[in-house]
Design an enzyme around this catalytic site. Structure first.
Site, PDB file in Angstrom:
ATOM      1  CE  LYS A  40      42.639  41.412  28.138  1.00 29.65           C
ATOM      2  NZ  LYS A  40      41.806  40.198  28.396  1.00 29.65           N
ATOM      3  CG  LEU A  83      52.972  42.424  38.460  1.00 26.73           C
ATOM      4  CD1 LEU A  83      54.140  43.647  37.832  1.00 26.73           C
ATOM      5  CD2 LEU A  83      52.916  42.301  39.606  1.00 26.73           C
ATOM      6  N   PRO A  84      48.273  43.278  38.509  1.00 30.81           N
ATOM      7  CG  PRO A  84      47.404  43.959  40.649  1.00 30.81           C
ATOM      8  CD  PRO A  84      48.688  43.441  39.497  1.00 30.81           C
ATOM      9  CB  THR A  91      45.070  44.021  31.275  1.00 32.98           C
ATOM     10  OG1 THR A  91      44.742  42.220  30.724  1.00 32.98           O
ATOM     11  CG2 THR A  91      44.328  44.483  30.170  1.00 32.98           C
ATOM     12  CE  LYS A 147      43.014  46.287  33.837  1.00 30.70           C
ATOM     13  NZ  LYS A 147      44.574  45.026  34.692  1.00 30.70           N
TER      14      LYS A 147
HETATM   15  P1  NAD Z   1      44.527  38.805  40.931  1.00 30.69           P
HETATM   16  O1  NAD Z   1      44.525  40.397  42.090  1.00 30.69           O
HETATM   17  O2  NAD Z   1      44.077  38.111  41.459  1.00 30.69           O
HETATM   18  O3  NAD Z   1      46.537  39.259  41.149  1.00 30.69           O
HETATM   19  C1  NAD Z   1      47.780  40.132  41.035  1.00 30.69           C
HETATM   20  C2  NAD Z   1      49.102  39.401  41.614  1.00 30.69           C
HETATM   21  O4  NAD Z   1      49.357  40.728  41.569  1.00 30.69           O
HETATM   22  C3  NAD Z   1      48.267  39.536  43.628  1.00 30.69           C
HETATM   23  O5  NAD Z   1      48.534  38.304  43.898  1.00 30.69           O
HETATM   24  C4  NAD Z   1      49.486  40.555  44.095  1.00 30.69           C
HETATM   25  O6  NAD Z   1      49.949  40.426  45.764  1.00 30.69           O
HETATM   26  C5  NAD Z   1      50.437  40.404  43.041  1.00 30.69           C
HETATM   27  N1  NAD Z   1      50.904  41.503  43.274  1.00 30.69           N
HETATM   28  C6  NAD Z   1      51.152  43.551  42.983  1.00 30.69           C
HETATM   29  N2  NAD Z   1      51.633  44.456  42.890  1.00 30.69           N
HETATM   30  C7  NAD Z   1      52.996  43.784  43.182  1.00 30.69           C
HETATM   31  C8  NAD Z   1      54.000  43.596  43.374  1.00 30.69           C
HETATM   32  N3  NAD Z   1      54.161  45.166  43.203  1.00 30.69           N
HETATM   33  N4  NAD Z   1      55.433  42.766  43.642  1.00 30.69           N
HETATM   34  C9  NAD Z   1      54.605  41.258  43.532  1.00 30.69           C
HETATM   35  N5  NAD Z   1      53.338  40.853  44.422  1.00 30.69           N
HETATM   36  C10 NAD Z   1      52.534  41.728  43.135  1.00 30.69           C
HETATM   37  O7  NAD Z   1      44.798  39.840  39.585  1.00 30.69           O
HETATM   38  P2  NAD Z   1      44.427  38.564  38.736  1.00 30.69           P
HETATM   39  O8  NAD Z   1      43.153  38.424  38.028  1.00 30.69           O
HETATM   40  O9  NAD Z   1      45.544  37.706  38.526  1.00 30.69           O
HETATM   41  O10 NAD Z   1      45.141  39.409  36.717  1.00 30.69           O
HETATM   42  C11 NAD Z   1      46.374  39.953  36.417  1.00 30.69           C
HETATM   43  C12 NAD Z   1      46.185  40.823  35.732  1.00 30.69           C
HETATM   44  O11 NAD Z   1      45.807  39.958  34.726  1.00 30.69           O
HETATM   45  C13 NAD Z   1      45.208  42.138  35.474  1.00 30.69           C
HETATM   46  O12 NAD Z   1      46.310  42.851  34.127  1.00 30.69           O
HETATM   47  C14 NAD Z   1      44.311  41.601  35.067  1.00 30.69           C
HETATM   48  O13 NAD Z   1      43.227  42.761  34.232  1.00 30.69           O
HETATM   49  C15 NAD Z   1      44.877  40.757  33.766  1.00 30.69           C
HETATM   50  N6  NAD Z   1      43.523  39.637  34.007  1.00 30.69           N
HETATM   51  C16 NAD Z   1      42.686  38.910  34.035  1.00 30.69           C
HETATM   52  C17 NAD Z   1      41.897  37.709  33.817  1.00 30.69           C
HETATM   53  C18 NAD Z   1      40.590  37.355  34.952  1.00 30.69           C
HETATM   54  O14 NAD Z   1      39.882  36.081  34.454  1.00 30.69           O
HETATM   55  N7  NAD Z   1      41.481  37.366  35.957  1.00 30.69           N
HETATM   56  C19 NAD Z   1      41.430  37.574  33.120  1.00 30.69           C
HETATM   57  C20 NAD Z   1      42.269  38.427  31.245  1.00 30.69           C
HETATM   58  C21 NAD Z   1      43.513  38.961  32.258  1.00 30.69           C
END
Ligand code: NAD
Length: 296
Positions: free
Chosen positions: A170, A65-66, A95, A245
């Site tokens: 992290k 999740l975000p 994260t 973030k």
């Molecule tokens: P994203 O925004 O693409 O995906 C998050 C998903 O969570 C969305 O599809 C959203 O609809 C869903 N969501 C939010 N609240 C919800 C709820 N209450 N119930 C169900 N679903 C819900 O984000 P992402 O890029 O996949 O990143 C996710 C996490 O991973 C973040 O914390 C980010 O910092 C971390 N991260 C991302 C990357 C990257 O390159 N994108 C790399 C390492 C870590």
């Protein structure tokens, strides 16, 4: 093979869930976005009706999740904790801030569950190729219980210590990465302005003491490395707004631990300025646009 509930199927969650399906696990998935859910359902997952539906009748719950507020919402308010069967292992790979991670751990433990914070490094490419690094916080027994699932999504799985210490590891990594990205941009811009070609700067520094991931493997000057975001219109990769973030999380952690982090603070301010310039959706390497206005 295990039954897994997967919640949060965005840029990272969707490919991670697909790798679990590929490895033979049976998945129940949920996301607030129907589109995100359909994508993974087409790969063979069962759609869940809600967070609690995804968490019930499974041996593992994985969340991606975000931010911390989403993790508190899903585990505590929407009640993954309570809906999951006794003995379910809860793995949060988002994260998030250390405080939210520890709050989720405490609520899970009080209700008799086993929980691991397991944020990742490696980006979308690592998620797709199942080569993510997992940084895990929780008891050694929970780490061992979660390991087979993490192995199917990652290449390096590390136990960093007790609850929350995966998140600490992290944000330490990402603070350094943000500093290095800014430093690579400053160095490449200054060297070229003083008359050295970008190629020569790259050749020398990538083999010298100034090298780093953002210098060597994701250099911010377009055209130096053919396949990196900088040579591809700064298409992410890892978005600048996500780096901001994580840098903000690092500054909250610095304050909580009484650590002076002038470089972390400078990188945070730089990425904030970049996001305010409208480049938040571009790759982290776009930080060079803040230093070299000819690129913006
Ligand atoms: P994203 O925004 O693409 O995906 C998050 C998903 O969570 C969305 O599809 C959203 O609809 C869903 N969501 C939010 N609240 C919800 C709820 N209450 N119930 C169900 N679903 C819900 O984000 P992402 O890029 O996949 O990143 C996710 C996490 O991973 C973040 O914390 C980010 O910092 C971390 N991260 C991302 C990357 C990257 O390159 N994108 C790399 C390492 C870590």
């Amino acid at each position: 093979m295990a039954r897994v509930g997967f919640i949060g199927l965005g840029n990272m969650g969707a490919p991670m869930a697909r790798n679990l399906i590929r490895a033979g696990h049976s998945l129940k998935v949920f996301d607030l976005s129907e589109e995100a859910m359909n994508y993974v359902v087409q790969s063979g997952a069962e759609p869940a009706q809600s967070v609690t539906d995804a968490a019930s009748g499974v041996e593992f719950v994985v969340t991606m999740l975000p931010v911390g507020a989403n993790v508190r919402q899903v585990y505590i308010e929407d009640q993954v904790i309570g809906a999951a069967d006794a003995g379910t292992v809860l793995i949060d790979s988002s994260t998030i801030d250390v405080e939210s991670a520890r709050a989720a751990h405490a609520a899970a433990e009080a209700a008799g569950y086993r929980m691991l914070d397991a944020p990742v490094s490696g980006g979308v490419v690592g998620a797709e190729n199942a080569t993510l690094t997992f940084m895990c916080g929780g008891s050694p027994a929970v780490f061992e219980a979660a390991r087979p699932i993490l192995d199917d999504m990652g290449g390096k799985i590390v136990h960093c210590g007790a609850a929350g210490l995966g998140q600490v590891t992290k944000i330490c990594n990402n603070m350094l990465a943000g500093i290095n990205a800014l430093a690579a941009a400053e160095t490449m811009t200054m060297g070229q302005r003083l008359g050295v070609s970008a190629r020569t700067l790259y050749e020398v520094i990538s083999a010298s003491t100034g090298r780093s991931y953002f210098f060597n493997e994701s250099n911010p000057v377009p055209g130096i490395l053919p396949t990196v975001p900088a040579s591809n219109g700064f298409k992410p990769g890892f978005m600048a707004k996500l780096m901001l973030k994580d840098l903000r999380l690092s500054q909250a952690a610095a304050q909580a631990s009484g650590t002076t982090t002038p470089l972390g603070a400078a990188a945070t301010a730089a990425f904030q300025a970049l996001v305010e310039m409208g480049y938040g959706d571009e790759d982290t390497a776009s930080i060079i646009k803040l230093i070299d206005s000819e690129l913006s």
